[in-house]
Design a protein around this motif. Structure first.
Motif, PDB file in Angstrom:
ATOM      1  N   ILE A  14       0.600  -1.143   0.262  1.00  0.00           N
ATOM      2  CA  ILE A  14       0.034  -0.150   0.043  1.00  0.00           C
ATOM      3  C   ILE A  14       1.024   0.988   0.308  1.00  0.00           C
ATOM      4  CG2 ILE A  14      -1.478  -1.266   0.796  1.00  0.00           C
ATOM      5  CD1 ILE A  14      -1.763   0.411   3.292  1.00  0.00           C
ATOM      6  N   ARG A  15       2.067   1.312  -0.103  1.00  0.00           N
ATOM      7  CA  ARG A  15       3.179   2.754   0.259  1.00  0.00           C
ATOM      8  C   ARG A  15       2.689   3.354  -0.783  1.00  0.00           C
ATOM      9  NH1 ARG A  15       8.712   1.502   1.498  1.00  0.00           N
ATOM     10  NH2 ARG A  15       7.807   1.695   4.192  1.00  0.00           N
ATOM     11  N   ASP A  16       2.218   2.927  -2.095  1.00  0.00           N
ATOM     12  CA  ASP A  16       2.296   3.634  -3.178  1.00  0.00           C
ATOM     13  C   ASP A  16       1.094   4.136  -3.866  1.00  0.00           C
ATOM     14  OD1 ASP A  16       5.012   2.970  -3.719  1.00  0.00           O
ATOM     15  OD2 ASP A  16       5.261   1.960  -4.849  1.00  0.00           O
ATOM     16  N   GLN A  17      -0.141   3.660  -2.916  1.00  0.00           N
ATOM     17  CA  GLN A  17      -1.168   4.063  -2.728  1.00  0.00           C
ATOM     18  C   GLN A  17      -1.516   4.977  -1.925  1.00  0.00           C
ATOM     19  OE1 GLN A  17      -1.752   2.572  -5.868  1.00  0.00           O
ATOM     20  NE2 GLN A  17      -0.298   0.709  -5.270  1.00  0.00           N
ATOM     21  N   LEU A  18      -2.711   5.703  -2.455  1.00  0.00           N
ATOM     22  CA  LEU A  18      -3.624   6.567  -1.052  1.00  0.00           C
ATOM     23  C   LEU A  18      -4.378   5.417  -0.118  1.00  0.00           C
ATOM     24  CD1 LEU A  18      -5.183   9.366  -3.824  1.00  0.00           C
ATOM     25  CD2 LEU A  18      -2.644   9.514  -2.649  1.00  0.00           C
ATOM     26  N   VAL A  19      -4.409   5.934   0.956  1.00  0.00           N
ATOM     27  CA  VAL A  19      -5.013   4.741   1.945  1.00  0.00           C
ATOM     28  C   VAL A  19      -5.137   5.929   2.859  1.00  0.00           C
ATOM     29  CG1 VAL A  19      -4.455   3.230   3.930  1.00  0.00           C
ATOM     30  CG2 VAL A  19      -2.429   3.454   1.568  1.00  0.00           C
ATOM     31  N   ILE A  20      -6.627   5.692   3.336  1.00  0.00           N
ATOM     32  CA  ILE A  20      -7.022   6.423   3.927  1.00  0.00           C
ATOM     33  C   ILE A  20      -7.880   5.574   5.072  1.00  0.00           C
ATOM     34  CG2 ILE A  20     -10.298   7.397   4.617  1.00  0.00           C
ATOM     35  CD1 ILE A  20      -8.537   8.344   2.094  1.00  0.00           C
ATOM     36  N   CYS A  21      -7.337   5.377   6.069  1.00  0.00           N
ATOM     37  CA  CYS A  21      -7.246   5.174   7.579  1.00  0.00           C
ATOM     38  C   CYS A  21      -8.272   4.454   8.409  1.00  0.00           C
ATOM     39  CB  CYS A  21      -5.955   4.418   8.109  1.00  0.00           C
ATOM     40  SG  CYS A  21      -5.770   2.539   8.746  1.00  0.00           S
ATOM     41  N   ASN A  22      -9.015   3.980   8.925  1.00  0.00           N
ATOM     42  CA  ASN A  22      -9.777   3.732  10.165  1.00  0.00           C
ATOM     43  C   ASN A  22      -9.552   4.405  11.343  1.00  0.00           C
ATOM     44  OD1 ASN A  22     -12.262   3.061  11.209  1.00  0.00           O
ATOM     45  ND2 ASN A  22     -11.717   0.747  11.693  1.00  0.00           N
ATOM     46  N   ILE A  23     -10.786   4.881  12.603  1.00  0.00           N
ATOM     47  CA  ILE A  23     -10.096   5.697  13.086  1.00  0.00           C
ATOM     48  C   ILE A  23      -9.413   4.612  14.272  1.00  0.00           C
ATOM     49  CG2 ILE A  23     -12.135   7.295  12.606  1.00  0.00           C
ATOM     50  CD1 ILE A  23     -13.128   6.006  15.508  1.00  0.00           C
ATOM     51  N   GLY A  24      -8.866   5.104  15.481  1.00  0.00           N
ATOM     52  CA  GLY A  24      -8.664   4.206  16.479  1.00  0.00           C
ATOM     53  C   GLY A  24      -6.974   3.587  16.066  1.00  0.00           C
ATOM     54  N   LEU A  25      -7.167   2.647  16.732  1.00  0.00           N
ATOM     55  CA  LEU A  25      -5.771   1.273  16.540  1.00  0.00           C
ATOM     56  C   LEU A  25      -5.284   0.990  15.266  1.00  0.00           C
ATOM     57  CD1 LEU A  25      -6.643  -0.830  20.091  1.00  0.00           C
ATOM     58  CD2 LEU A  25      -5.010   0.986  19.401  1.00  0.00           C
ATOM     59  N   PRO A  26      -6.278   1.047  14.288  1.00  0.00           N
ATOM     60  CA  PRO A  26      -5.409   0.567  13.181  1.00  0.00           C
ATOM     61  C   PRO A  26      -4.816   2.310  12.663  1.00  0.00           C
ATOM     62  CG  PRO A  26      -7.821   0.191  13.173  1.00  0.00           C
ATOM     63  CD  PRO A  26      -8.021   0.602  14.507  1.00  0.00           C
ATOM     64  N   SER A  27      -6.049   3.307  12.549  1.00  0.00           N
ATOM     65  CA  SER A  27      -4.309   4.221  12.289  1.00  0.00           C
ATOM     66  C   SER A  27      -3.039   4.420  12.976  1.00  0.00           C
ATOM     67  CB  SER A  27      -5.766   5.504  12.244  1.00  0.00           C
ATOM     68  OG  SER A  27      -5.894   5.580  11.404  1.00  0.00           O
ATOM     69  N   GLN A  28      -3.689   3.906  14.066  1.00  0.00           N
ATOM     70  CA  GLN A  28      -2.043   4.384  15.019  1.00  0.00           C
ATOM     71  C   GLN A  28      -1.258   3.466  14.981  1.00  0.00           C
ATOM     72  OE1 GLN A  28      -4.839   4.695  18.844  1.00  0.00           O
ATOM     73  NE2 GLN A  28      -3.419   5.195  19.399  1.00  0.00           N
ATOM     74  N   GLU A  29      -1.944   1.371  14.419  1.00  0.00           N
ATOM     75  CA  GLU A  29      -0.530   0.768  14.432  1.00  0.00           C
ATOM     76  C   GLU A  29       0.092   0.902  12.249  1.00  0.00           C
ATOM     77  OE1 GLU A  29      -3.265  -2.704  16.700  1.00  0.00           O
ATOM     78  OE2 GLU A  29      -3.790  -2.729  14.433  1.00  0.00           O
ATOM     79  N   LEU A  30      -0.904   1.370  11.897  1.00  0.00           N
ATOM     80  CA  LEU A  30       0.025   1.586  10.385  1.00  0.00           C
ATOM     81  C   LEU A  30       0.947   2.743  10.818  1.00  0.00           C
ATOM     82  CD1 LEU A  30      -0.761   1.392   7.600  1.00  0.00           C
ATOM     83  CD2 LEU A  30      -1.557   2.636   6.854  1.00  0.00           C
ATOM     84  N   HIS A  31       0.005   4.026  11.588  1.00  0.00           N
ATOM     85  CA  HIS A  31       1.409   4.552  11.613  1.00  0.00           C
ATOM     86  C   HIS A  31       2.707   4.458  12.414  1.00  0.00           C
ATOM     87  CE1 HIS A  31       2.925   8.290  13.829  1.00  0.00           C
ATOM     88  NE2 HIS A  31       2.564   9.616  12.676  1.00  0.00           N
TER      89      HIS A  31
END
Length: 184
Positions: A14-31
């Motif tokens: 997903i590094r070269d794609q535009l990604v919208i990440c769900n709130i909470g822990l999923p965003s924190q994990e991806l970050h």
């Protein structure tokens, strides 16, 4: 595998794609796993990652991947018929279905009981719906990107969370750097 394992596996994809990440822990994990300017981290508005992703896909030509959870999709059930009736072949909805509201204490969702989000997406009219095990997500996502067809992926995994730091970036700076990535 739990959600963070899936995110770790797909980070290079997903590094070269535009990604919208769900709130909470999923965003924190991806970050924590792979912070990129092309990642838009939801810091509020549960259930809207899929809607925002679809709108972005309809507005421009780059591939957009919304990473959502079963609990969030269940709170915005109208997103699935909206996606089905507004086809954007540059849009992929990845629903990480761990059968729980992971960010609020792992309370069970109905997707962890009788409700099949893959069956619901199909019933809403989504044409390409794939349900897969956590170990298959990376290959399934790569195939969806290569197909250039709007795809809904329901990735079944175990419930569970890892310890992650909060995202300390200001929401405005997250937005601004993401919009710059969209324009480039």
């Amino acid at each position: 595998m739990i959600r963070s394992d899936i995110l770790r596996d797909i980070a290079p994809v997903i590094r070269d794609q535009l990604v919208i990440c769900n709130i909470g822990l999923p965003s924190q994990e991806l970050h924590m796993i792979d912070d990129q300017p092309t990642n838009f981290y939801m810091l509020g508005t549960m259930g809207l990652a899929s809607s925002i992703g679809l709108g972005l896909a309809l507005a421009q030509e780059k591939t957009v991947i919304s990473i959502d959870g079963d609990g969030s999709v269940l709170t915005n059930f109208g997103t699935l018929p909206t996606i089905a009736n507004n086809v954007a072949d540059n849009f992929i909805l990845l629903i990480i279905d761990n059968g729980s509201y992971g960010s609020t204490g792992d309370q069970p969702t109905y997707a962890g009981r009788k409700t099949s989000l893959a069956a619901v997406a199909t019933a809403c009219g989504c044409e390409t719906v794939v349900e897969c095990a956590a170990e298959e997500v990376k290959a399934t996502l790569e195939a969806a990107i290569a197909s250039a067809k709007m795809t809904v992926i329901v990735a079944k995994c175990e419930s569970g969370n890892i310890k992650v730091p909060v995202i300390t970036k200001d929401p405005v700076s997250i937005r601004d750097r993401f919009m710059e990535a969209v324009r480039s």
